[in-house]
Design an enzyme around this catalytic site. Structure first.
Site, PDB file in Angstrom:
ATOM      1  N   CYS A 132       9.273  92.808  43.903  1.00 30.85           N
ATOM      2  CA  CYS A 132       8.841  92.198  42.454  1.00 30.85           C
ATOM      3  C   CYS A 132       7.911  91.221  42.464  1.00 30.85           C
ATOM      4  O   CYS A 132       7.429  90.977  41.522  1.00 30.85           O
ATOM      5  CB  CYS A 132      10.232  91.796  41.761  1.00 30.85           C
ATOM      6  SG  CYS A 132      11.498  93.073  41.590  1.00 30.85           S
ATOM      7  N   HIS A 157       8.311  87.859  35.557  1.00 32.90           N
ATOM      8  CA  HIS A 157       8.776  88.994  36.068  1.00 32.90           C
ATOM      9  C   HIS A 157       9.986  89.493  35.194  1.00 32.90           C
ATOM     10  O   HIS A 157      10.737  88.841  34.903  1.00 32.90           O
ATOM     11  CB  HIS A 157       9.038  89.164  37.502  1.00 32.90           C
ATOM     12  CG  HIS A 157       9.814  90.317  38.028  1.00 32.90           C
ATOM     13  ND1 HIS A 157       9.266  91.330  37.779  1.00 32.90           N
ATOM     14  CD2 HIS A 157      11.150  90.228  38.546  1.00 32.90           C
ATOM     15  CE1 HIS A 157      10.275  92.152  38.362  1.00 32.90           C
ATOM     16  NE2 HIS A 157      11.435  91.560  38.697  1.00 32.90           N
ATOM     17  N   ASN A 207      12.880  97.217  34.470  1.00 31.53           N
ATOM     18  CA  ASN A 207      12.197  96.378  35.755  1.00 31.53           C
ATOM     19  C   ASN A 207      11.659  97.358  36.264  1.00 31.53           C
ATOM     20  O   ASN A 207      11.910  98.334  37.209  1.00 31.53           O
ATOM     21  CB  ASN A 207      13.460  95.625  36.596  1.00 31.53           C
ATOM     22  CG  ASN A 207      12.764  95.062  37.703  1.00 31.53           C
ATOM     23  OD1 ASN A 207      11.612  95.149  38.045  1.00 31.53           O
ATOM     24  ND2 ASN A 207      13.912  94.571  38.438  1.00 31.53           N
TER      25      ASN A 207
HETATM   26  O1  UT7 Z   1      13.902  92.286  40.154  1.00 30.91           O
HETATM   27  C1  UT7 Z   1      14.427  91.966  41.502  1.00 30.91           C
HETATM   28  C2  UT7 Z   1      15.303  91.275  41.598  1.00 30.91           C
HETATM   29  N1  UT7 Z   1      16.720  91.767  40.785  1.00 30.91           N
HETATM   30  C3  UT7 Z   1      17.355  91.173  39.908  1.00 30.91           C
HETATM   31  O2  UT7 Z   1      16.742  89.980  39.518  1.00 30.91           O
HETATM   32  C4  UT7 Z   1      18.632  91.696  39.287  1.00 30.91           C
HETATM   33  C5  UT7 Z   1      19.359  90.518  39.241  1.00 30.91           C
HETATM   34  N2  UT7 Z   1      20.881  90.662  38.724  1.00 30.91           N
HETATM   35  C6  UT7 Z   1      20.967  91.001  37.510  1.00 30.91           C
HETATM   36  O3  UT7 Z   1      20.211  91.242  36.620  1.00 30.91           O
HETATM   37  C7  UT7 Z   1      22.761  91.439  37.287  1.00 30.91           C
HETATM   38  O4  UT7 Z   1      23.296  90.810  38.326  1.00 30.91           O
HETATM   39  C8  UT7 Z   1      23.101  92.941  36.889  1.00 30.91           C
HETATM   40  C9  UT7 Z   1      22.543  93.396  35.575  1.00 30.91           C
HETATM   41  C10 UT7 Z   1      22.583  93.734  37.948  1.00 30.91           C
HETATM   42  C11 UT7 Z   1      24.426  92.784  36.654  1.00 30.91           C
HETATM   43  O5  UT7 Z   1      24.830  91.859  35.690  1.00 30.91           O
HETATM   44  P1  UT7 Z   1      26.074  90.875  36.063  1.00 30.91           P
HETATM   45  O6  UT7 Z   1      26.414  90.110  34.909  1.00 30.91           O
HETATM   46  O7  UT7 Z   1      25.651  90.026  37.363  1.00 30.91           O
HETATM   47  O8  UT7 Z   1      27.317  91.898  36.398  1.00 30.91           O
HETATM   48  P2  UT7 Z   1      28.266  91.773  37.611  1.00 30.91           P
HETATM   49  O9  UT7 Z   1      27.433  92.909  38.630  1.00 30.91           O
HETATM   50  O10 UT7 Z   1      28.829  90.584  38.050  1.00 30.91           O
HETATM   51  O11 UT7 Z   1      29.481  92.860  37.107  1.00 30.91           O
HETATM   52  C12 UT7 Z   1      30.553  92.301  35.884  1.00 30.91           C
HETATM   53  C13 UT7 Z   1      30.973  93.487  35.581  1.00 30.91           C
HETATM   54  C14 UT7 Z   1      31.925  94.176  36.618  1.00 30.91           C
HETATM   55  O12 UT7 Z   1      33.116  94.723  36.503  1.00 30.91           O
HETATM   56  P3  UT7 Z   1      34.350  93.869  36.858  1.00 30.91           P
HETATM   57  O13 UT7 Z   1      34.405  93.793  38.142  1.00 30.91           O
HETATM   58  O14 UT7 Z   1      34.289  92.611  36.005  1.00 30.91           O
HETATM   59  O15 UT7 Z   1      35.483  94.712  36.237  1.00 30.91           O
HETATM   60  C15 UT7 Z   1      31.012  95.692  37.099  1.00 30.91           C
HETATM   61  O16 UT7 Z   1      31.661  96.539  37.545  1.00 30.91           O
HETATM   62  O17 UT7 Z   1      30.319  94.812  34.938  1.00 30.91           O
HETATM   63  C16 UT7 Z   1      30.427  95.770  35.559  1.00 30.91           C
HETATM   64  N3  UT7 Z   1      29.254  96.652  35.713  1.00 30.91           N
HETATM   65  C17 UT7 Z   1      29.000  97.530  34.577  1.00 30.91           C
HETATM   66  N4  UT7 Z   1      29.526  97.786  33.407  1.00 30.91           N
HETATM   67  C18 UT7 Z   1      29.062  98.727  32.477  1.00 30.91           C
HETATM   68  C19 UT7 Z   1      28.284  96.727  36.462  1.00 30.91           C
HETATM   69  N5  UT7 Z   1      27.384  97.359  36.056  1.00 30.91           N
HETATM   70  C20 UT7 Z   1      27.772  97.969  34.860  1.00 30.91           C
HETATM   71  C21 UT7 Z   1      26.904  98.901  33.992  1.00 30.91           C
HETATM   72  N6  UT7 Z   1      27.730  99.221  32.747  1.00 30.91           N
HETATM   73  N7  UT7 Z   1      25.943  99.389  34.190  1.00 30.91           N
END
Ligand code: UT7
Length: 332
Positions: free
Chosen positions: A116, A256, A286
């Site tokens: 990125c 970004h 992204n």
């Molecule tokens: O561009 C290069 C670098 N990349 C980034 O900068 C990405 C950085 N990371 C992020 O943007 C975020 O971490 C994500 C958008 C990928 C995920 O968001 P988050 O708030 O960190 O969620 P999480 O991974 O902590 O997951 C929270 C909950 C989980 O459920 P439980 O364990 O709390 O029951 C996940 O299983 O959300 C669940 N979850 C989803 N639910 C619905 C994860 N993905 C999804 C989804 N839809 N697509």
């Protein structure tokens, strides 16, 4: 003698036609529009469809449009740098394919992979050749066909990424405008949190790597999020300090587009209000190396000569950094 600066003298972008909406993703994985919108800010992304169509398609479209609008003869291009992590092939370089397609017969060209942060790394690299007086016209591209490395059964990655990108022309600046400063960093200890394991020389493609779905990008989202928030904000703030810029001096933050929450945190840290933050994550997601040129393209008409822009990125590697530039032209 005044130091030669490198200025962006034109920008053009390209996104494929196919729109993958949150609603369509709801039919593919267990997710919903509300979760995706509130956690990332993304509503839809573009997907490049068609047999044999790689990232070069995006680069060629963007470069052709750029040459046309800047009235540039392709034979006058000295160098083509293409930031991408989804090249058409491991080799030859996608930059070479673009050069051939646009008729940049006098240029040499190479790809640059910094995920990125690829576009800002490439912009800084191109800047060196202009500042040194070596070249007069450098084409810098950033684009990715992320759909080629995404597992559309993995809800933690498939909702984020999309295809697209853009190109800018760099030329020697005739006034004080242009790229003023850049700070770049990388930290390979972060490699394990965001990567595509197979397909390189460590794990070449085998039936086993395909069966294990190791040709897809995987990330530990929460860890990447934590590092992204801290480093993007720190380095955007750092470049302001180093150049004595207050929040009032900054006309535009060009961040970004990984996650709206990371963008908001960076703007808050800089003290920059929302109206000065370029944002198009809702329609493209992204696009990795493509986000910053796509932003410049979308906002080109609003930019004025002399505007202070701070570009900031964070990505896989880990890689990150910021660039301070003064915009060099008023949009026609
Ligand atoms: O561009 C290069 C670098 N990349 C980034 O900068 C990405 C950085 N990371 C992020 O943007 C975020 O971490 C994500 C958008 C990928 C995920 O968001 P988050 O708030 O960190 O969620 P999480 O991974 O902590 O997951 C929270 C909950 C989980 O459920 P439980 O364990 O709390 O029951 C996940 O299983 O959300 C669940 N979850 C989803 N639910 C619905 C994860 N993905 C999804 C989804 N839809 N697509």
């Amino acid at each position: 003698m005044a130091k030669i600066k490198a200025a962006i003298t034109g920008v053009h972008g390209y996104v494929p036609e196919y729109v993958l909406t949150n609603q369509e993703l709801e039919t593919m994985v267990e997710t919903n529009d509300e979760w995706i919108t509130s956690r990332t800010g993304i509503k839809e992304r573009r997907i490049l469809k068609g047999e044999g169509k790689g990232t070069s398609v995006i680069g060629i479209e963007a470069a052709k449009g750029l040459l046309e609008k800047t009235n540039t003869n392709p034979e006058d291009i000295d160098l083509v740098i293409f930031a991408t992590i989804t090249p058409d092939m491991v080799f030859p370089a996608t930059a070479n394919l673009v050069s051939a397609a646009i008729g940049a017969t006098n240029a040499f060209s190479f790809d640059m992979g910094a995920a990125c942060s690829g576009f800002i790394y490439a912009l800084t690299t191109g800047t060196q050749f202009i500042e040194a007086g070596t070249y007069k016209k450098v084409l810098v591209l950033g684009a990715d066909k992320m759909s080629s490395i995404i597992d559309y059964k993995d809800r933690t990655t498939c909702i984020i990424f999309g295809d697209g990108g853009g190109a800018v022309l760099l030329e020697p600046s005739t006034d004080d405008n242009g790229i003023i400063d850049a700070i770049h960093k990388s930290d390979g200890t972060g490699a394990e949190f965001l990567k595509m394991k197979a397909g390189g020389s460590a794990y070449p493609a085998t039936h086993e790597t395909v069966d294990a779905k190791e040709h897809y990008a995987r990330q530990d989202g929460a860890t990447v999020f934590k590092f992204a928030v801290t480093n993007m904000a720190d380095y955007a703030a750092k470049i302001m300090e180093r150049n004595n810029l207050t929040a009032d001096d900054v006309d535009w933050l060009v961040p970004h587009q990984a996650n709206k929450r990371i963008i908001d945190a960076t703007a808050n840290r800089m003290g920059v209000t929302e109206d000065k933050v370029m944002m198009n994550i809702e329609k493209y997601g992204n696009t990795t190396s493509g986000t910053i040129p796509l932003l410049l393209w979308d906002y080109e008409k609003k930019l004025k000569k002399g505007d202070n822009l701070v570009l900031a990125a964070f990505g896989g590697g880990f890689t990150w950094g910021s660039i301070y530039l003064k915009w060099a032209y008023d949009a026609k």
